[in-house]
Design a protein around this motif. Sequence first.
Motif, mmCIF file in Angstrom:
data_model
loop_
_atom_site.group_PDB
_atom_site.id
_atom_site.type_symbol
_atom_site.label_atom_id
_atom_site.label_comp_id
_atom_site.label_asym_id
_atom_site.label_seq_id
_atom_site.Cartn_x
_atom_site.Cartn_y
_atom_site.Cartn_z
ATOM 1 N N ILE A 1 1.063 -0.837 -0.037
ATOM 2 C CA ILE A 1 0.272 -0.275 0.464
ATOM 3 C C ILE A 1 0.675 1.148 0.113
ATOM 4 C CG2 ILE A 1 -1.717 1.435 1.296
ATOM 5 C CD1 ILE A 1 -3.264 -1.023 2.844
ATOM 6 N N ILE A 2 2.233 1.218 0.622
ATOM 7 C CA ILE A 2 2.694 2.297 0.532
ATOM 8 C C ILE A 2 3.398 2.528 -0.506
ATOM 9 C CG2 ILE A 2 5.067 3.379 1.597
ATOM 10 C CD1 ILE A 2 3.109 3.386 3.808
ATOM 11 N N ARG A 3 4.396 1.221 -0.865
ATOM 12 C CA ARG A 3 4.726 1.852 -2.164
ATOM 13 C C ARG A 3 3.200 2.189 -3.133
ATOM 14 N NH1 ARG A 3 5.918 -3.246 -3.014
ATOM 15 N NH2 ARG A 3 7.637 -3.128 -1.971
ATOM 16 N N GLU A 4 2.307 1.990 -3.495
ATOM 17 C CA GLU A 4 1.895 2.235 -4.362
ATOM 18 C C GLU A 4 0.818 3.795 -4.124
ATOM 19 O OE1 GLU A 4 -1.324 2.058 -7.877
ATOM 20 O OE2 GLU A 4 -0.143 0.371 -6.749
ATOM 21 N N LEU A 5 0.744 4.519 -2.581
ATOM 22 C CA LEU A 5 0.383 5.058 -2.483
ATOM 23 C C LEU A 5 1.768 6.499 -2.546
ATOM 24 C CD1 LEU A 5 -1.119 7.492 -1.037
ATOM 25 C CD2 LEU A 5 0.173 6.418 1.199
ATOM 26 N N PHE A 6 2.827 6.140 -2.817
ATOM 27 C CA PHE A 6 3.573 7.154 -2.317
ATOM 28 C C PHE A 6 4.123 7.363 -4.699
ATOM 29 C CE2 PHE A 6 4.066 7.260 1.666
ATOM 30 C CZ PHE A 6 5.263 8.118 1.752
ATOM 31 N N GLY A 7 4.164 6.047 -5.185
ATOM 32 C CA GLY A 7 3.937 6.060 -6.176
ATOM 33 C C GLY A 7 5.783 6.081 -6.247
ATOM 34 N N ASP A 8 6.050 6.168 -7.826
ATOM 35 C CA ASP A 8 7.289 5.889 -8.276
ATOM 36 C C ASP A 8 8.277 6.904 -8.169
ATOM 37 O OD1 ASP A 8 6.577 2.930 -9.271
ATOM 38 O OD2 ASP A 8 6.753 3.703 -11.442
ATOM 39 N N LEU B 1 -6.934 7.699 0.166
ATOM 40 C CA LEU B 1 -6.431 7.341 -1.509
ATOM 41 C C LEU B 1 -5.819 5.458 -0.751
ATOM 42 C CD1 LEU B 1 -4.193 10.294 -2.320
ATOM 43 C CD2 LEU B 1 -6.362 9.022 -3.677
ATOM 44 N N ILE B 2 -5.510 5.132 0.477
ATOM 45 C CA ILE B 2 -6.035 3.872 0.650
ATOM 46 C C ILE B 2 -7.394 3.467 0.314
ATOM 47 C CG2 ILE B 2 -5.221 2.597 3.202
ATOM 48 C CD1 ILE B 2 -3.365 5.193 3.995
ATOM 49 N N ILE B 3 -8.509 4.342 1.067
ATOM 50 C CA ILE B 3 -9.165 3.416 0.047
ATOM 51 C C ILE B 3 -9.031 2.817 -0.876
ATOM 52 C CG2 ILE B 3 -11.598 3.602 0.064
ATOM 53 C CD1 ILE B 3 -11.661 5.249 2.527
ATOM 54 N N VAL B 4 -9.082 3.547 -2.007
ATOM 55 C CA VAL B 4 -9.003 3.890 -3.450
ATOM 56 C C VAL B 4 -7.860 2.645 -3.806
ATOM 57 C CG1 VAL B 4 -8.220 4.643 -6.002
ATOM 58 C CG2 VAL B 4 -9.579 5.481 -4.435
ATOM 59 N N ILE B 5 -7.376 2.683 -3.275
ATOM 60 C CA ILE B 5 -5.471 1.445 -3.117
ATOM 61 C C ILE B 5 -6.206 0.197 -3.126
ATOM 62 C CG2 ILE B 5 -3.137 0.538 -2.588
ATOM 63 C CD1 ILE B 5 -2.499 3.254 -1.876
ATOM 64 N N ASN B 6 -7.592 0.066 -2.260
ATOM 65 C CA ASN B 6 -7.780 -1.691 -1.363
ATOM 66 C C ASN B 6 -8.816 -1.599 -2.642
ATOM 67 O OD1 ASN B 6 -5.708 -1.719 1.392
ATOM 68 N ND2 ASN B 6 -7.267 -0.783 2.412
ATOM 69 N N SER B 7 -9.314 -1.042 -2.751
ATOM 70 C CA SER B 7 -10.323 -1.593 -3.702
ATOM 71 C C SER B 7 -9.795 -2.208 -5.445
ATOM 72 C CB SER B 7 -11.455 -0.082 -4.478
ATOM 73 O OG SER B 7 -10.462 0.514 -4.992
ATOM 74 N N GLY B 8 -8.089 -2.065 -5.844
ATOM 75 C CA GLY B 8 -7.789 -2.863 -6.823
ATOM 76 C C GLY B 8 -6.970 -2.132 -7.456
ATOM 77 N N ASP B 9 -7.495 -0.708 -6.745
ATOM 78 C CA ASP B 9 -7.574 0.509 -8.004
ATOM 79 C C ASP B 9 -5.714 1.071 -8.121
ATOM 80 O OD1 ASP B 9 -9.763 0.662 -9.626
ATOM 81 O OD2 ASP B 9 -10.381 2.099 -9.079
#
Length: 321
Positions: free
Chosen positions: A16-23, A65-73
Motif C-alpha cells: 500500500i505504501i509503495r502504491e501510495l507514494f508511487g514510482d 487514497l488508501i481506500i482506492v488502493i484497497n479496492s484494487g485500483d
Amino acid sequence: MADTIQKTIKAYDTEIIRELFGDYDSNIKIIQQLLNVDITLRQEGIIITGEEIQVKLCEKLILRLIIVINSGDNLTTQHIKYTLNSLKNGSEEDSDSLKNDIVFVTEKGKPIKPMTLGQKEYVKTIESKDLTLTVGPAGTGKTYLAVAMAVKALKNKQVNRIILTRPAVEAGESLGFLPGDMKEKVDPYLRPLFDALFDILGAEKFEKYSERDVIEVAPLAFMRGRTLNYSFIILDEAQNTTKEQMKMFLTRLGAGSKIVVTGDITQVDLPKAKTCGLLHATKVLKDIKEVGIQFLSEKDVVRHTLVQKIIVAYEKNENNR
C-alpha cells in the motif's frame, strides 16, 4: 502566519505504501505540491507537516487514497486530484461510492468502472433508460463506458448484438473524395470504436463476434431504412449529425433495444448552415421520461490531467469572445 502542526498516519503494509507514494515518490510529490505540506515516511508511520488546515485535509486525502488502493485500483494523478476536489467540496463519500461500481472486466482482467460521480450517473442512466443522450468534452469516457455497457448487455443476453456507428463525414471531408474501397474509406472514422472493442474484448473475440455479425461497426448512413431489434446501439461523435440524420437514427430503435448517443458540442464540424443534431435532440426530447440526458464536464475527464486544463482554457476563451 499560521502555526505548523504535525500529524502521523499509522504505517500500512509495504504494498500500500509503495502504491501510495508511487514510482520515485511521484504521487506524494503531487500531494505535497497541491497542499503545500511536507510528507515523510518514518518507522512510526506517514508524517505530514504544515499548516493545520492543509495537514488535516492531507490526512483525509491519504486515508481516502488508501481506500482506492484497497479496492484494487492503481493510483493515478486523476484519482488524487478528483479525491482532493471532492474533499474540498465536502463530498467525503465520493471515493467510497465509486469503489465497487465495476461495469465490466476485460479479457485481460482489467476492471472497467466509473472514475467520477458524473461517470457513475452516466452508467446509471444507460442502465435505466432506453435512450441516453450524452454531451461532454474529450476524455470523459463517454464512448469507452458506453462500449463496456454494450458488451456487458451482450454477455448477460439482454441484447443479441452490438451496433456502433459514427457519422463518416467530418472536418469537411466527403467519403467520395477519399481513396480506397468503402471499408478503407470509413475505417479511419470508426477506429476509436474498434480500439475500445479491442481493449474490452480482445482482438480474437472481437473478430469472432464480427464474423458472426454479433458486432457491427458501420457509418451512420448504413442505418437508414433499418429497424434494429434486440440490439445495443451506440452513435458516437453525434455532434456531427444534422437534426435530420439524428431523427433518422433515433427512429431505428426496435423492440428490446437500447441506444446511447455521445458527442462533444464544442467540436462540431458541420457547415454553419446545419443544426447540430445532438444539441437539437437534447432540447426536443427533454420531456420524455424514457430518455436520459447526461451532461459530463471537465471534472469528469479521465485522460492526462492537462486535458482538463486545455478544456477549461478553451471554455474561458469562448466566453471572453
